[in-house]
Design a protein around this motif. Structure first.
Motif, PDB file in Angstrom:
ATOM      1  N   ALA A 119     -22.049  45.130 -20.574  1.00  0.00           N
ATOM      2  CA  ALA A 119     -21.261  45.461 -21.096  1.00  0.00           C
ATOM      3  C   ALA A 119     -19.765  45.863 -21.191  1.00  0.00           C
ATOM      4  CB  ALA A 119     -22.082  45.427 -22.601  1.00  0.00           C
ATOM      5  N   LEU A 124     -16.696  46.255 -26.594  1.00  0.00           N
ATOM      6  CA  LEU A 124     -17.959  46.792 -27.703  1.00  0.00           C
ATOM      7  C   LEU A 124     -16.509  47.490 -29.117  1.00  0.00           C
ATOM      8  CD1 LEU A 124     -20.614  48.454 -25.596  1.00  0.00           C
ATOM      9  CD2 LEU A 124     -20.635  46.750 -27.545  1.00  0.00           C
ATOM     10  N   VAL A 163     -24.910  50.938 -25.905  1.00  0.00           N
ATOM     11  CA  VAL A 163     -24.958  49.091 -26.342  1.00  0.00           C
ATOM     12  C   VAL A 163     -26.070  49.728 -27.938  1.00  0.00           C
ATOM     13  CG1 VAL A 163     -26.521  47.675 -26.583  1.00  0.00           C
ATOM     14  CG2 VAL A 163     -24.993  48.348 -25.080  1.00  0.00           C
ATOM     15  N   VAL A 187     -23.076  41.291 -24.829  1.00  0.00           N
ATOM     16  CA  VAL A 187     -23.442  41.684 -23.805  1.00  0.00           C
ATOM     17  C   VAL A 187     -24.200  40.929 -23.070  1.00  0.00           C
ATOM     18  CG1 VAL A 187     -25.345  44.086 -23.619  1.00  0.00           C
ATOM     19  CG2 VAL A 187     -23.894  44.155 -24.799  1.00  0.00           C
ATOM     20  N   GLU A 189     -27.985  40.695 -20.935  1.00  0.00           N
ATOM     21  CA  GLU A 189     -29.353  41.395 -20.217  1.00  0.00           C
ATOM     22  C   GLU A 189     -30.159  40.296 -19.257  1.00  0.00           C
ATOM     23  OE1 GLU A 189     -31.040  42.714 -24.675  1.00  0.00           O
ATOM     24  OE2 GLU A 189     -32.331  41.491 -23.412  1.00  0.00           O
TER      25      GLU A 189
END
Length: 470
Positions: A119, A124, A163, A187, A189
């Motif tokens: 990310a 963010l 995060v 994000v 993963e």
């Protein structure tokens, strides 16, 4: 909440709990409405009583809602735990657990090192700014950069801790579920390798072992602490009782001793004292000596009972005969006081297992107290005996002035008497405490029922044991 939980365990647990809720609560409600037969509710399916929905496996004593709640939650939790333990969490489930379980307990520590994802910090930051405002976003990322001693520029990828902090900050504004969805939108993963999974499992095992050890030590310390506190409180209580007892005993002993000494000194100093006055003083000395002897005897009797060293002659006792003995013993005193003494109740009373002499002592104490309070020449005391299945009830009622509400809770305490000043009758204040100890020794209890101006009623109950014969 639990690192070992799995998706399959959740689904199976919800299904099992829902099924038992339908079986134990919903179907019986439908049957009572007349849409189904009541046979399976009353007798169980196929006549198997253990499967009856409202007393499943023989569980009774609960209302239908509590019964259904117990079984549905039991099935829910048991299935969730068993299925999760049997299969074990997948790598993705373990990663999720590392992110979310104990998140608040970690506080300012770094996030789990096993999280894998990508990310950008600017993505963010824009997400936080959208929901919390630019100022809050700038403060949050400035704090993260200062704590981590790194420069979170726009192009730098965010680590797991960033995060986690972003998701925690958003959760306070839009809720944890919504925050998780928002963070997941920016994000990506990555799946965990087998080596990472093994490291996660090893760490989880160590954490569980340490946690269990700490919990065991904590419980042991809490238990020892509670025991020490209880013992300390008991010692303090005993110390207070000892001080109160010694103070009361000293006061009660000093009073008759002071009278005896004063009268004796007068007799010694006044050699030519008239015979009548000398006889009166000697009578006071004798009466105070008897009072002193009676007080010492009652103190010793109470001490033996409380310490468990008193002698008891247990056998079948007819409380009607006990009442006759006590009334005969007090008959002359009642005659001198011109008071009436009457025995009422059941003529035939079944035996109880007790000590007849001790119960006579109890009744004499109650009769003596009643006689002190009834008016001269118009006194009336009634002894009532009632037989019941589980025991015998005896009460002594007088037509005296009664006992004030403030004194009723204290009359069974040592050296405490109803009334104050000149209204307080003569006595040691030990008769009722001794009587209560005797009655409680036989498994019974004493009570007081009194309204000021309407007399007082002291009573006791002696339970009947299986060995008592009709």
């Amino acid at each position: 909440y639990w690192k070992g939980g799995t998706r399959d365990g959740v689904l199976v647990g919800l299904t099992a709990g829902f099924a038992l809720w339908i079986y134990t609560l919903m179907l019986p409600s439908i049957a009572r409405a007349g849409w189904l037969t009541m046979d399976f509710v009353e007798s169980g399916p196929f006549g198997i009583g253990l499967l009856a929905p409202e007393r499943l496996l023989g569980l009774t004593g609960l209302d239908p809602l509590t019964h259904s709640l117990f079984w549905s939650l039991l099935a829910n939790i048991a299935a969730y735990v068993l299925v999760s333990v049997a299969r074990g969490p997948s790598a993705r489930e373990t990663g999720q657990a590392q992110l979310f379980v104990d998140v608040f307990r970690r506080g300012g520590q770094s996030a789990p090192v096993f999280w894998r994802g990508s990310a950008r910090s600017d993505d963010l930051a824009r997400l936080v700014s959208r929901f919390l405002g630019p100022a809050r976003a700038e403060d949050l990322f400035g704090k993260l950069a200062a704590d981590s001693q790194i420069d979170l520029d726009e192009e730098m990828p965010a680590d797991a801790r960033v995060v986690q902090e972003v998701e925690t900050a958003l959760a306070g504004a839009i809720g944890s579920a919504s925050a998780r969805v928002m963070v997941a939108s920016v994000v990506e993963e990555e799946s965990l390798e087998m080596e990472d999974v093994m490291r996660i499992l090893d760490e989880a095992s160590r954490v569980r072992a340490w946690s269990r050890e700490l919990e065991d030590k904590k419980r042991s310390l809490e238990k020892v602490t509670a025991e020490l506190q209880a013992a300390n409180e008991e010692l303090r209580s005993l110390d207070r009782l000892k001080d109160d007892f010694m103070s009361a005993v000293t006061h009660e002993l000093r009073t008759p001793l002071t009278s005896i000494r004063a009268m004796a000194e007068l007799l010694l100093d006044e050699a030519d004292m008239p015979v009548e006055q000398r006889r009166r003083f000697l009578g006071i000395i004798v009466e105070e000596a008897r009072r002193l002897s009676r007080l010492v005897g009652e103190i010793l009797d109470l001490a033996r009972i409380e310490s468990g060293h008193a002698e008891w002659e247990i056998g079948p006792v007819d409380l009607r005969q006990v009442a006759d003995r006590a009334m005969a013993s007090m008959g002359e005193s009642f005659a001198e006081h011109e008071a009436e003494l009457e025995l009422t109740g059941d003529e035939h009373v079944r035996h109880v297992q007790a000590d007849a002499d001790r119960l006579v002592q109890v009744l004499i104490n109650l009769l003596s107290n009643a006689l002190k309070h009834v008016p001269q020449g118009q006194g009336r005391v009634t002894v009532d005996i009632r037989d019941a299945t589980d025991g015998v009830r005896v009460s002594v009622r007088d037509n005296g002035p009664g006992i004030a509400k403030a004194d009723q809770d204290r009359v069974f305490e040592k050296f405490r008497q109803a009334g104050s000043g000149t209204d307080r009758p003569a006595g040691t204040g030990l008769g009722l405490p001794i009587s209560r100890q005797i009655v409680e020794h036989f498994g019974g209890w004493m009570w007081l029922d009194s309204e000021p101006g309407s007399g007082a009623c002291f009573g006791f109950f002696i339970p009947r044991t299986e060995s008592d014969s009709p």
